[in-house]
Design an enzyme around this catalytic site. Sequence first.
Site, PDB file in Angstrom:
ATOM      1  N   GLY A 202      17.480 -21.542  58.712  1.00  0.00           N
ATOM      2  CA  GLY A 202      17.776 -22.327  59.900  1.00  0.00           C
ATOM      3  C   GLY A 202      18.669 -21.530  60.829  1.00  0.00           C
TER       4      GLY A 202
ATOM      5  CD  GLN B 111      23.839 -20.039  63.294  1.00  0.00           C
ATOM      6  OE1 GLN B 111      22.866 -20.778  63.226  1.00  0.00           O
ATOM      7  NE2 GLN B 111      24.310 -19.385  62.254  1.00  0.00           N
TER       8      GLN B 111
ATOM      9  CB  CYS C 280      26.794 -20.350  57.833  1.00  0.00           C
ATOM     10  SG  CYS C 280      26.621 -20.413  59.620  1.00  0.00           S
ATOM     11  CG  LEU C 281      21.760 -16.618  58.952  1.00  0.00           C
ATOM     12  CD1 LEU C 281      20.559 -16.641  59.884  1.00  0.00           C
ATOM     13  CD2 LEU C 281      21.585 -15.535  57.895  1.00  0.00           C
TER      14      LEU C 281
ATOM     15  CG  HIS D 217      24.116 -25.622  58.282  1.00  0.00           C
ATOM     16  ND1 HIS D 217      24.746 -25.017  57.219  1.00  0.00           N
ATOM     17  CD2 HIS D 217      24.181 -24.717  59.292  1.00  0.00           C
ATOM     18  CE1 HIS D 217      25.168 -23.814  57.583  1.00  0.00           C
ATOM     19  NE2 HIS D 217      24.834 -23.613  58.851  1.00  0.00           N
ATOM     20  CD  GLU D 218      20.825 -24.304  61.211  1.00  0.00           C
ATOM     21  OE1 GLU D 218      21.510 -23.834  62.134  1.00  0.00           O
ATOM     22  OE2 GLU D 218      20.794 -23.784  60.075  1.00  0.00           O
TER      23      GLU D 218
ATOM     24  CG  HIS E  18      25.613 -24.021  63.774  1.00  0.00           C
ATOM     25  ND1 HIS E  18      26.718 -23.206  63.738  1.00  0.00           N
ATOM     26  CD2 HIS E  18      24.899 -23.728  62.658  1.00  0.00           C
ATOM     27  CE1 HIS E  18      26.678 -22.453  62.629  1.00  0.00           C
ATOM     28  NE2 HIS E  18      25.589 -22.759  61.956  1.00  0.00           N
TER      29      HIS E  18
END
Length: 170
Positions: free
Chosen positions: A46, A51, A89-90, A131-132, A135
């Site tokens: 995701g 990000q 998380c990236l 989660h996304e 963000h």
Amino acid sequence: MGVYKIRKYGNPILRGRCRPVEKVGARERKILQQMAKTMYRAQGIGLAAPQVGVDLELVVVDLGDNNPLKLVNPLILLKEGESVLEEGCLSLPEITLKIKRSKRVMVEGWNEDGEIIKVEGEDLLAHVIQHEIDHLSGILIIDHADQAERMRLNTKLKLLERKSRGYISL
Ligand code: ZN
């Protein structure tokens, strides 16, 4: 078409609130496509627009079927149950945390053609969607951590922050 650079913890865009998209056009479709490409390249499941340095309410999700779910202005309509899963998380490399979220969600948003779509997710998919969407309002997994966990992560976070701001190069 290239891939985006993934913004890491310490970059202020990750803490901002994104703007809703007024109309889905060629520009938004291109951003979504490039976000998907960036997610695959990073082997993530995701990715949210901030990000990659874009402050718009856009997310992409793919649990591995190579058919990315692209959501514009996603809104959670329904939450149900409780589930705890380990998340990464990236934007926070090398950090994983057990996160408690709703077990099932129903989300409404637009697809890349500007059509209204509803998506239901359970377990891992529900986690990724939440989660996304987090963000998009500047919320990161560390905000879900308790104080003991945050203490444990403190050094890693400080390093990430300094690296992100260019104070040190590792
Ligand atoms: Zn993330």
